[in-house]
Design an enzyme around this catalytic site. Structure first.
Site, PDB file in Angstrom:
ATOM      1  N   LYS A 248     -10.501  -1.598 -10.525  1.00 19.66           N
ATOM      2  CA  LYS A 248     -11.151  -2.037 -11.771  1.00 19.66           C
ATOM      3  C   LYS A 248     -12.549  -2.558 -11.507  1.00 19.66           C
ATOM      4  O   LYS A 248     -12.735  -3.592 -10.871  1.00 19.66           O
ATOM      5  CB  LYS A 248     -10.343  -3.135 -12.467  1.00 19.66           C
ATOM      6  CG  LYS A 248     -10.828  -3.310 -13.908  1.00 19.66           C
ATOM      7  CD  LYS A 248     -10.338  -4.577 -14.564  1.00 19.66           C
ATOM      8  CE  LYS A 248     -11.259  -5.745 -14.394  1.00 19.66           C
ATOM      9  NZ  LYS A 248     -12.632  -5.562 -14.867  1.00 19.66           N
TER      10      LYS A 248
ATOM     11  N   GLU B 144     -22.302 -23.548  -8.452  1.00 20.40           N
ATOM     12  CA  GLU B 144     -22.873 -22.230  -8.159  1.00 20.40           C
ATOM     13  C   GLU B 144     -23.677 -21.766  -9.381  1.00 20.40           C
ATOM     14  O   GLU B 144     -23.115 -21.536 -10.453  1.00 20.40           O
ATOM     15  CB  GLU B 144     -21.742 -21.231  -7.869  1.00 20.40           C
ATOM     16  CG  GLU B 144     -22.260 -19.863  -7.472  1.00 20.40           C
ATOM     17  CD  GLU B 144     -21.130 -18.880  -7.125  1.00 20.40           C
ATOM     18  OE1 GLU B 144     -20.186 -18.741  -7.913  1.00 20.40           O
ATOM     19  OE2 GLU B 144     -21.215 -18.253  -6.059  1.00 20.40           O
TER      20      GLU B 144
ATOM     21  N   GLU C  11     -12.302 -13.114  -2.374  1.00 21.06           N
ATOM     22  CA  GLU C  11     -13.648 -13.401  -1.873  1.00 21.06           C
ATOM     23  C   GLU C  11     -14.381 -14.033  -3.042  1.00 21.06           C
ATOM     24  O   GLU C  11     -14.689 -13.362  -4.028  1.00 21.06           O
ATOM     25  CB  GLU C  11     -14.283 -12.077  -1.398  1.00 21.06           C
ATOM     26  CG  GLU C  11     -15.381 -12.276  -0.398  1.00 21.06           C
ATOM     27  CD  GLU C  11     -16.719 -12.317  -1.070  1.00 21.06           C
ATOM     28  OE1 GLU C  11     -17.140 -13.449  -1.417  1.00 21.06           O
ATOM     29  OE2 GLU C  11     -17.320 -11.267  -1.261  1.00 21.06           O
TER      30      GLU C  11
ATOM     31  N   CYS D 233     -22.706 -14.039  -3.624  1.00 20.20           N
ATOM     32  CA  CYS D 233     -21.762 -15.120  -3.348  1.00 20.20           C
ATOM     33  C   CYS D 233     -22.242 -15.963  -2.176  1.00 20.20           C
ATOM     34  O   CYS D 233     -21.994 -17.149  -2.113  1.00 20.20           O
ATOM     35  CB  CYS D 233     -20.393 -14.529  -3.071  1.00 20.20           C
ATOM     36  SG  CYS D 233     -20.451 -13.140  -1.947  1.00 20.20           S
TER      37      CYS D 233
HETATM   38  O1  TXE Z   1     -16.748 -13.626 -12.942  1.00 21.45           O
HETATM   39  P1  TXE Z   1     -15.219 -13.198 -12.895  1.00 21.45           P
HETATM   40  P2  TXE Z   1     -17.834 -13.602 -14.128  1.00 21.45           P
HETATM   41  C1  TXE Z   1     -19.361 -16.292 -10.109  1.00 21.45           C
HETATM   42  C2  TXE Z   1     -20.754 -16.685 -10.548  1.00 21.45           C
HETATM   43  C3  TXE Z   1     -20.755 -16.317 -11.986  1.00 21.45           C
HETATM   44  C4  TXE Z   1     -19.338 -16.660 -12.387  1.00 21.45           C
HETATM   45  C5  TXE Z   1     -18.796 -15.975 -13.615  1.00 21.45           C
HETATM   46  O2  TXE Z   1     -20.921 -18.063 -10.408  1.00 21.45           O
HETATM   47  O3  TXE Z   1     -21.691 -17.055 -12.713  1.00 21.45           O
HETATM   48  O4  TXE Z   1     -18.578 -16.259 -11.287  1.00 21.45           O
HETATM   49  O5  TXE Z   1     -18.948 -14.557 -13.532  1.00 21.45           O
HETATM   50  C6  TXE Z   1     -12.400  -9.696 -13.471  1.00 21.45           C
HETATM   51  N1  TXE Z   1      -7.549 -11.324 -14.039  1.00 21.45           N
HETATM   52  N2  TXE Z   1     -19.312 -14.987  -9.477  1.00 21.45           N
HETATM   53  O6  TXE Z   1     -17.257 -14.188 -15.365  1.00 21.45           O
HETATM   54  O7  TXE Z   1     -14.497 -13.691 -14.096  1.00 21.45           O
HETATM   55  C7  TXE Z   1     -13.597  -9.244 -14.272  1.00 21.45           C
HETATM   56  O8  TXE Z   1     -13.231  -8.269 -15.211  1.00 21.45           O
HETATM   57  C8  TXE Z   1      -8.024 -10.317 -13.290  1.00 21.45           C
HETATM   58  C9  TXE Z   1     -19.276 -14.975  -8.047  1.00 21.45           C
HETATM   59  O9  TXE Z   1     -18.402 -12.257 -14.244  1.00 21.45           O
HETATM   60  O10 TXE Z   1     -14.722 -13.657 -11.583  1.00 21.45           O
HETATM   61  C10 TXE Z   1     -14.507  -8.726 -13.167  1.00 21.45           C
HETATM   62  O11 TXE Z   1     -14.098  -7.427 -12.801  1.00 21.45           O
HETATM   63  N3  TXE Z   1      -9.341 -10.013 -13.245  1.00 21.45           N
HETATM   64  C11 TXE Z   1     -18.895 -13.653  -7.519  1.00 21.45           C
HETATM   65  C12 TXE Z   1     -14.223  -9.690 -12.013  1.00 21.45           C
HETATM   66  O12 TXE Z   1     -12.978 -10.282 -12.315  1.00 21.45           O
HETATM   67  C13 TXE Z   1     -10.193 -10.744 -13.975  1.00 21.45           C
HETATM   68  C14 TXE Z   1     -19.409 -12.468  -8.240  1.00 21.45           C
HETATM   69  C15 TXE Z   1     -15.260 -10.790 -11.819  1.00 21.45           C
HETATM   70  O13 TXE Z   1     -15.267 -11.601 -12.951  1.00 21.45           O
HETATM   71  C16 TXE Z   1      -9.748 -11.816 -14.769  1.00 21.45           C
HETATM   72  C17 TXE Z   1     -19.371 -12.627  -9.668  1.00 21.45           C
HETATM   73  C18 TXE Z   1      -8.358 -12.094 -14.788  1.00 21.45           C
HETATM   74  N4  TXE Z   1      -7.855 -13.096 -15.498  1.00 21.45           N
HETATM   75  C19 TXE Z   1     -19.366 -13.859 -10.229  1.00 21.45           C
HETATM   76  N5  TXE Z   1     -10.832 -12.366 -15.370  1.00 21.45           N
HETATM   77  C20 TXE Z   1     -18.946 -13.445  -6.034  1.00 21.45           C
HETATM   78  N6  TXE Z   1     -17.999 -14.032  -5.305  1.00 21.45           N
HETATM   79  O14 TXE Z   1     -19.743 -12.687  -5.524  1.00 21.45           O
HETATM   80  C21 TXE Z   1     -11.913 -11.673 -14.972  1.00 21.45           C
HETATM   81  N7  TXE Z   1     -11.543 -10.677 -14.131  1.00 21.45           N
END
Ligand code: TXE
Length: 491
Positions: free
Chosen positions: A184, A390, A260, A294
């Protein structure tokens, strides 16, 4: 059953990719936006719970029949090399789509694709070198073998900051190990993955080995995390979502989980560092990928005795980066991914102006697209929100420290533990500090350089497990102990 659109001259199918076919998604359609123009560029189909089931069934069938232990390591390696070749052949299409879908400057979109191809080739080479071990027993008529077998069906969920690279980090080891995948992408960046799916088919993979479902996290992601016939889930994203996924896995079938997650990584500059070089690495480390990494070095800890010397060097390094047109090869910084992220960052900028000293930036950049000025806050401390949370944007927090012990204390004063860096020419100090840092990666006199050859992952709330390197195969392997007995009956 599904539809084809053209984005930047590249034809794409917007359906779900299951069993090497495009099928219709029954979830709510999803619009994707070019963050540089704020314009909708495509609408893709998404997966309902029933679609998720169909993809998992396809992956399971492949695993039991044509893939998994049925396919030799040599063949898995050959296919992965073929997939890397397909990507190389269509790299310009991938780049063109990624620029508008993820807001990546062209040079960085290219770097992502090249790194991804190299990552797949690394794991292609590893596919026929997966080995278990033989264990001798006290009883000479017995011995045991610890076999390494592919774990089964994996769900892989990635964020939007490196859509293809994060995919390569997951898909490479899984396909090398013989695991079948339901993948996904993030809802903000579905397009390059849809192109990649075509390459999987063109490379010759059996149907069902790699399936793509678009969808929002709370629907499609959640359905994957809770699915009873998925053996493993690998996730990159935020810490709160990682926590939800771990709970969903525990509450369903206890699937194995690797995470991660986020970071607030310290980049420590001692007074005996080459300050000019350290300033360049520090600026690169926090502003690279619009601060949406990240491992971004968002807390820059500077020894008090050189703080006033360091600040102008850092500003000079930061201002050397070109912000703007994502199609200009000299552009370093493009827009933030979405309006949500843009507004979140602007909120932190206002917070920072109240808490700390704004040195440069602090505003939106231009008046179209989700661009943010590269920003530097000085005199930040760990009681402040901008010191702890963050931000995931081009925002650096400069923090002063006096002693080595204080630097270590501040560096570790966070719930995260993804990365850190030490800048110093005193190698005894570098060694001492490195050993005390609670972080999964520590860079010495550099920042952000990652390689598919080196394990990557977090301490503390930055994650579970490691990706990349040969260690990156482990999450996709199960160990089966086989006890052999050649006792009296065999004599
Ligand atoms: O992240 P999410 P978001 C951090 C960064 C950012 C914050 C929010 O601080 O501002 O997260 O970003 C999927 N069950 N990072 O809302 O929610 C979603 O569809 C299963 C750090 O975009 O973590 C997407 O594919 N999956 C980070 C993925 O999770 C779920 C990179 C990331 O979304 C889900 C991005 C659920 N309940 C954001 N909810 C890094 N570590 O690099 C969401 N998703």
């Amino acid at each position: 059953m599904s539809s084809t659109i053209t984005v930047e001259g590249v034809k794409l199918n917007t359906g779900l990719f299951i069993n090497n076919e495009w099928v219709k998604g029954h979830g709510e359609p999803l619009e994707t936006v070019d963050p540089a123009t704020e314009q909708v560029i495509a609408t893709v189909q998404t997966a309902s719970n029933e679609d998720v089931d169909m993809a998992v069934k396809a992956a399971r069938l492949a695993f039991e029949t044509t893939w998994g232990t049925e396919c030799s390591g040599q063949e898995r390696g050959r296919l992965l090399f073929a997939l890397a070749d397909q990507m190389e052949k269509r790299i310009e299409d991938l780049i063109a789509v990624e620029i508008v879908d993820a807001g990546k400057p062209v040079a960085w979109a290219r770097a992502d694709m090249e790194d991804s191809i190299a990552c797949l080739r690394y794991y292609a080479g590893a596919a026929d070198k997966i080995q278990g071990s033989t264990i001798e027993m006290d009883d000479k008529s017995k011995y045991a073998v610890a076999r390494k077998e592919p774990i089964g069906v994996a769900a892989q969920i990635v964020p939007w900051n490196y859509p293809i690279l994060m995919m390569a980090w997951k898909v490479g080891p899984a396909l090398a190990a013989g695991v079948s995948i339901v993948f996904k992408p993030a809802e903000q960046t579905p397009l390059s993955t849809l192109l990649f799916a075509e390459m999987v088919k063109d490379a010759g993979y059996p149907p069902g080995v790699f399936n793509v479902l678009n969808g929002v996290g709370r629907v499609t992601g959640e359905a994957l995390a809770r699915h009873m016939d998925i053996d493993k889930i690998a996730f990159t994203g935020s810490t709160p979502t990682g926590r939800r996924i771990a709970c969903a896995a525990a509450e369903s079938n206890l699937k194995s989980v690797t995470l991660e997650l986020g970071g607030k990584s310290p980049n420590i500059i001692f007074d005996d560092a080459n300050l000019k070089e350290a300033a360049k690495w520090a600026a690169f480390g926090v502003y690279e990928n619009m601060g949406q990494s990240c491992n971004a070095g968002s807390r820059i800890l500077v020894q008090e005795s050189v703080y006033d010397k360091f600040v102008p060097l850092f500003i000079e390094a930061a201002q050397a980066f070109q912000v703007g047109d994502t199609k200009d090869p000299n552009t370093f910084q493009g827009p933030q991914i979405s309006k949500v992220q843009f507004d979140k960052i602007l909120g932190y900028l206002e917070q920072g102006k109240k808490e700390a000293k704004l040195i440069t930036g602090g505003n939106r950049f231009g008046n179209k697209g989700y661009f943010v000025e590269p920003t530097v806050f000085g005199d930040v401390d760990m009681t402040m929100k901008i010191g702890q949370e963050e931000i995931f944007g081009p925002v650096a927090s400069l923090i002063k420290f006096k002693t080595e012990a204080e630097a270590i204390e501040i560096a570790n004063d966070t719930t995260f533990g993804l990365a850190a860096a030490v800048h110093s020419m005193n190698y005894a100090r570098v060694n001492r500090v490195t050993r005390k840092l609670k972080a999964g990666t520590v860079w010495i006199n550099q920042y952000t350089i990652l390689s598919h050859q080196i394990p990557f992952g977090g301490y503390k709330q930055s994650g579970w497990g490691r990706e990349l390197g040969l260690e990156g195969l482990e999450p996709y392997l199960a160990t089966k102990a086989v006890h052999h007995y050649y006792g009296p009956d065999f004599e």
